[in-house]
Design a protein around this motif. Structure first.
Motif, short mmCIF file in Angstrom:
data_model
loop_
_atom_site.label_atom_id
_atom_site.label_comp_id
_atom_site.label_asym_id
_atom_site.label_seq_id
_atom_site.Cartn_x
_atom_site.Cartn_y
_atom_site.Cartn_z
N GLN A 1 -83.79 -18.88 -119.46
CA GLN A 1 -82.57 -19.07 -118.98
C GLN A 1 -82.47 -20.15 -117.68
N SER A 2 -81.42 -20.84 -117.70
CA SER A 2 -81.31 -21.72 -116.68
C SER A 2 -80.88 -21.06 -115.32
N LEU A 3 -81.11 -21.74 -114.42
CA LEU A 3 -80.56 -21.24 -113.06
C LEU A 3 -79.06 -20.97 -113.15
N GLU A 4 -78.24 -21.71 -113.63
CA GLU A 4 -76.87 -21.62 -113.78
C GLU A 4 -76.51 -20.27 -114.86
N GLN A 5 -77.17 -20.23 -115.69
CA GLN A 5 -77.11 -18.98 -116.59
C GLN A 5 -77.34 -17.72 -115.91
#
Length: 65
Positions: free
Chosen positions: A7-11
């Motif tokens: 997962q991205s940090l935004e996710q």
């Protein structure tokens, strides 16, 4: 569970905003530690800023209780 490594940090941020504590199923503490290790490695934790490290740390806390 393998979701956190990719997962991205935004996710991760969106996940934390939308949920409370999650019921993490693992076969013992070793499996939990292995998952946390994969998340930290996948997010390149050592290279993150202090704020981003806090986000990843909160994610692992929420996921594992």
């Amino acid at each position: 569970m393998k979701a956190g490594e990719k997962q991205s940090l935004e996710q991760i941020h969106a996940f934390l905003e939308a949920t409370g504590e999650v019921d993490f199923k693992a076969d013992g503490q070793e499996e939990v530690y292995a998952w946390i290790g994969r998340v930290l490695k996948g997010q390149e934790y050592g290279h993150l800023s202090k704020g981003k490290k806090g986000l990843v740390r909160q994610y692992t806390i929420n996921m594992t209780g």
